[in-house]
Enzyme design. Structure first.
Site, PDB file in Angstrom:
ATOM      1  N   GLU A 154      53.756  -0.360  15.777  1.00  0.00           N
ATOM      2  CA  GLU A 154      53.018  -1.099  16.810  1.00  0.00           C
ATOM      3  C   GLU A 154      53.730  -2.408  17.185  1.00  0.00           C
ATOM      4  O   GLU A 154      53.109  -3.329  17.712  1.00  0.00           O
ATOM      5  CB  GLU A 154      51.577  -1.398  16.348  1.00  0.00           C
ATOM      6  CG  GLU A 154      50.748  -0.177  15.999  1.00  0.00           C
ATOM      7  CD  GLU A 154      50.444   0.763  17.177  1.00  0.00           C
ATOM      8  OE1 GLU A 154      50.849   0.448  18.319  1.00  0.00           O
ATOM      9  OE2 GLU A 154      49.815   1.805  16.939  1.00  0.00           O
ATOM     10  N   HIS A 160      46.331  -5.824  12.927  1.00  0.00           N
ATOM     11  CA  HIS A 160      45.736  -4.550  13.352  1.00  0.00           C
ATOM     12  C   HIS A 160      45.195  -3.831  12.126  1.00  0.00           C
ATOM     13  O   HIS A 160      45.924  -3.646  11.139  1.00  0.00           O
ATOM     14  CB  HIS A 160      46.789  -3.689  14.047  1.00  0.00           C
ATOM     15  CG  HIS A 160      46.372  -2.275  14.288  1.00  0.00           C
ATOM     16  ND1 HIS A 160      45.244  -1.940  15.009  1.00  0.00           N
ATOM     17  CD2 HIS A 160      46.929  -1.098  13.912  1.00  0.00           C
ATOM     18  CE1 HIS A 160      45.125  -0.620  15.063  1.00  0.00           C
ATOM     19  NE2 HIS A 160      46.140  -0.081  14.390  1.00  0.00           N
ATOM     20  N   HIS A 179      42.223  -0.638  10.655  1.00  0.00           N
ATOM     21  CA  HIS A 179      41.382   0.519  10.970  1.00  0.00           C
ATOM     22  C   HIS A 179      39.992   0.292  10.377  1.00  0.00           C
ATOM     23  O   HIS A 179      39.630   0.853   9.346  1.00  0.00           O
ATOM     24  CB  HIS A 179      42.024   1.801  10.426  1.00  0.00           C
ATOM     25  CG  HIS A 179      43.319   2.154  11.087  1.00  0.00           C
ATOM     26  ND1 HIS A 179      44.111   3.199  10.689  1.00  0.00           N
ATOM     27  CD2 HIS A 179      43.956   1.591  12.151  1.00  0.00           C
ATOM     28  CE1 HIS A 179      45.192   3.269  11.482  1.00  0.00           C
ATOM     29  NE2 HIS A 179      45.114   2.291  12.357  1.00  0.00           N
ATOM     30  N   GLU A 190      26.131 -16.215  13.320  1.00  0.00           N
ATOM     31  CA  GLU A 190      27.410 -16.932  13.381  1.00  0.00           C
ATOM     32  C   GLU A 190      28.439 -16.252  14.285  1.00  0.00           C
ATOM     33  O   GLU A 190      29.447 -16.873  14.630  1.00  0.00           O
ATOM     34  CB  GLU A 190      27.999 -17.069  11.970  1.00  0.00           C
ATOM     35  CG  GLU A 190      27.104 -17.851  11.032  1.00  0.00           C
ATOM     36  CD  GLU A 190      27.746 -19.133  10.528  1.00  0.00           C
ATOM     37  OE1 GLU A 190      28.891 -19.041  10.067  1.00  0.00           O
ATOM     38  OE2 GLU A 190      27.110 -20.196  10.599  1.00  0.00           O
ATOM     39  N   HIS A 236      40.113   4.153  17.083  1.00  0.00           N
ATOM     40  CA  HIS A 236      41.335   3.825  16.337  1.00  0.00           C
ATOM     41  C   HIS A 236      41.173   2.579  15.453  1.00  0.00           C
ATOM     42  O   HIS A 236      41.386   2.650  14.250  1.00  0.00           O
ATOM     43  CB  HIS A 236      42.496   3.639  17.330  1.00  0.00           C
ATOM     44  CG  HIS A 236      43.814   3.410  16.684  1.00  0.00           C
ATOM     45  ND1 HIS A 236      45.000   3.883  17.178  1.00  0.00           N
ATOM     46  CD2 HIS A 236      44.166   2.721  15.565  1.00  0.00           C
ATOM     47  CE1 HIS A 236      46.000   3.529  16.396  1.00  0.00           C
ATOM     48  NE2 HIS A 236      45.513   2.808  15.410  1.00  0.00           N
TER      49      HIS A 236
HETATM   50  O1  2HA Z   1      49.924   3.679  11.075  1.00  0.00           O
HETATM   51  O2  2HA Z   1      47.946   1.764  12.355  1.00  0.00           O
HETATM   52  O3  2HA Z   1      48.400   2.274  14.891  1.00  0.00           O
HETATM   53  C1  2HA Z   1      50.033   2.422  11.589  1.00  0.00           C
HETATM   54  C2  2HA Z   1      49.011   2.258  12.622  1.00  0.00           C
HETATM   55  C3  2HA Z   1      49.322   2.729  13.977  1.00  0.00           C
HETATM   56 ZN    ZN Z   2      46.462   1.911  13.845  1.00  0.00          ZN
END
Ligand code: 2HA
Ligand code: ZN
Length: 275
Positions: free
Chosen positions: A116, A140, A142, A170, A211
């Site tokens: 990414e 990032h 998940h 909050e 995602h």
């Molecule tokens: O595997 O999270 O979006 C890495 C990630 C791709």
């Molecule tokens: Zn991801």
């Protein structure tokens, strides 16, 4: 003294492990990047290797020309960062056009920066601009409950922002500018990076439908705390929706306006619509 002894690298490693412990990083899921300060580059300079080849970023980030970043590696597991950081993470430098990168340290067993990277760098470029250089971390993850909500809520900024604000008092103080949402897209490329970075002009949080989430912040504490706050709010919403489909009572638009006044935050009126 080594690269691993520096405060910024220690902070990065701790954040990776914190995310793993939250359950947001199954297998190789998620990625983290940090725009390194000049004085921190100076601290590690003697350990950097400038003989690796330049590789294309797959997008252009002229606003980040010649900057240094600490990033997780593609295919690497957050779970392993704490036990073998030199295998899992790397320091990269961008060229003077912001079109290519090269690895200066880390990924000792081979590999490349996160898949990414285009999204991370385009988000950094936007955030560096709109925060006058203050934001340095792009994360990032998940996040389970936020992902679950992308199957049942309309994929609209105003719906996600308002519903997540309502789940904990909050929340509007922690993310007053709101949350952006990107519909399902193929991850890893320039297109999703363009869509995400467009949202980052306005928001510090962007959700990728089905995602995960991207957060931006000044430092590791603020950025991890932002991710944690949004995901906890999503967890409350999932629990609430599991008990009954509607709310018996909630925080009203006027409550939010009163809160904004006392906490000295600006809450855009577009999120305080009547339902
Ligand atoms: O595997 O999270 O979006 C890495 C990630 C791709
Ligand atoms: Zn991801």
């Amino acid at each position: 003294m080594s690269v691993l002894d520096t405060k910024f690298v220690q902070g990065f490693i701790r954040m990776c492990n914190d995310g793993w412990e939250q359950g947001w990083h199954e297998r190789n899921g998620g990625n983290l990047s940090y725009r390194i300060k000049d004085e921190e580059v100076a601290e590690v300079k003697e350990f950097l290797h400038y003989d690796n080849e330049w590789k294309p970023i797959a997008t252009k980030v002229p606003g980040l020309a010649s900057e240094y970043f600490l990033v997780t590696g593609s295919g690497k597991y957050f779970r392993n960062v704490i036990i073998d950081p030199e295998d899992s993470i790397c320091i990269i430098e961008l060229d003077e056009k912001g079109e290519n990168y090269r690895i200066l340290w880390g990924l000792v067993n081979g590999g490349r920066p996160t898949s990414e990277l285009p999204s991370h760098l385009m988000n950094h470029e936007v955030k560096k601009g709109v925060t006058n250089g203050a934001h340095r971390v792009i994360y990032h993850a998940h996040t389970t409950n936020v992902i679950a909500l992308t199957f049942v809520l309309p994929l609209e900024d105003k719906v996600f922002t308002r519903e997540l604000w309502e789940m904990a008092t909050e929340c509007p103080v922690v993310f007053p500018s709101g949350i952006g949402v990107v519909g399902w897209m193929v991850p890893g490329g320039r297109e999703i990076a363009v869509a995400t970075s467009a949202l980052m002009k306005e928001y510090d949080v962007a959700i990728w439908a089905h995602h995960g989430m991207f957060c931006s912040g000044e430092d590791f504490d603020l950025t991890f705390g932002l991710m944690h706050t949004v995901e906890k709010s999503a967890e409350i919403l999932v629990k609430m929706l599991s008990m009954r489909p509607d709310k018996r009572q909630t925080i009203s638009p006027q409550n939010f306006r009163d809160l904004a006044k006392d906490f000295k935050v600006t809450l855009p009126e577009k999120f305080l619509y009547d339902k």
